[in-house]
Motif scaffolding. Structure first.
Motif, short mmCIF file in Angstrom:
data_model
loop_
_atom_site.label_atom_id
_atom_site.label_comp_id
_atom_site.label_asym_id
_atom_site.label_seq_id
_atom_site.Cartn_x
_atom_site.Cartn_y
_atom_site.Cartn_z
N ARG A 17 0.82 -1.21 0.00
CA ARG A 17 0.00 0.00 0.00
C ARG A 17 0.85 1.26 0.00
O ARG A 17 0.67 2.15 0.82
N SER A 20 -2.54 4.84 -2.84
CA SER A 20 -3.94 4.42 -2.94
C SER A 20 -4.21 3.91 -4.35
O SER A 20 -3.55 4.33 -5.31
N SER A 80 -7.22 2.27 0.04
CA SER A 80 -6.43 3.35 0.61
C SER A 80 -5.02 2.88 0.92
O SER A 80 -4.79 1.70 1.21
N ASP A 82 -3.62 3.77 3.53
CA ASP A 82 -3.69 3.62 4.98
C ASP A 82 -4.04 2.18 5.31
O ASP A 82 -5.13 1.70 4.99
N GLU A 84 -4.91 0.84 7.93
CA GLU A 84 -6.01 0.71 8.88
C GLU A 84 -7.37 0.72 8.19
O GLU A 84 -8.36 0.28 8.77
N LYS A 85 -7.44 1.25 6.97
CA LYS A 85 -8.72 1.38 6.28
C LYS A 85 -9.03 0.15 5.44
O LYS A 85 -8.15 -0.41 4.80
N LEU A 86 -10.28 -0.25 5.46
CA LEU A 86 -10.74 -1.35 4.61
C LEU A 86 -11.02 -0.82 3.21
O LEU A 86 -11.33 0.37 3.03
N ILE A 88 -13.14 -0.15 -0.16
CA ILE A 88 -14.54 0.18 -0.43
C ILE A 88 -14.87 -0.37 -1.81
O ILE A 88 -14.17 -0.08 -2.78
N ASN A 105 -12.30 11.84 0.40
CA ASN A 105 -12.62 11.57 1.82
C ASN A 105 -12.07 10.24 2.34
O ASN A 105 -11.93 10.09 3.56
N GLU A 106 -11.79 9.29 1.46
CA GLU A 106 -11.38 7.97 1.94
C GLU A 106 -9.96 7.56 1.55
O GLU A 106 -9.36 6.73 2.20
N LEU A 107 -9.42 8.13 0.46
CA LEU A 107 -8.12 7.68 -0.01
C LEU A 107 -6.98 8.66 0.25
O LEU A 107 -5.83 8.25 0.36
N TYR A 109 -4.83 11.85 2.17
CA TYR A 109 -4.50 12.45 3.46
C TYR A 109 -4.17 13.91 3.22
O TYR A 109 -3.42 14.24 2.32
#
Length: 110
Positions: A17, A20, A80, A82, A84-86, A88, A105-107, A109
């Motif tokens: 990762r 993104s 992502s 990140d 920690e994020k699942l 989508i 909003n999700e991918l 920073y």
């Protein structure tokens, strides 16, 4: 490029990762999906530094499509950087603004 080459690269990037990723699952015979392709190119240019856009023909890359649970088409998977994020997963055509909203909003920073 030989069949499967980009699949291995995707698996490596997804496991580390380092960036993104937006995976766009499609089949070439679906006319309605080809219409949305221009919007994806526009977004890929807009977010070229932050997000990698991958188009995956689910007929040719059946194993990857199965692993990513791509059943309905078109399907997008947002991954992502990140850890920690699942991921989508969405099915069906999405407006460009909705895709942009998920990316922002999700991918990303800030």
């Amino acid at each position: 490029m030989k069949r499967g080459t980009y699949v291995l690269r995707f698996r490596f990037r997804a496991s580390t990762r380092s960036c993104s990723v937006l995976v766009d699952g499609f089949v070439t015979y679906k006319r309605r999906h080809r219409i949305s392709g221009g919007h994806m190119v526009q977004l890929a240019v807009e977010y070229r530094e932050e997000v990698r856009f991958l188009k995956v023909d689910t007929d040719e890359e059946h194993e990857l499509a199965t692993q990513m649970q791509i059943r309905g088409l078109p399907t997008m998977v947002f991954v992502s950087s990140d850890l920690e994020k699942l991921a989508i997963r969405t099915e069906g055509l999405l407006p460009t603004d909705t895709i942009r909203n998920i990316i922002e909003n999700e991918l990303l920073y800030y």
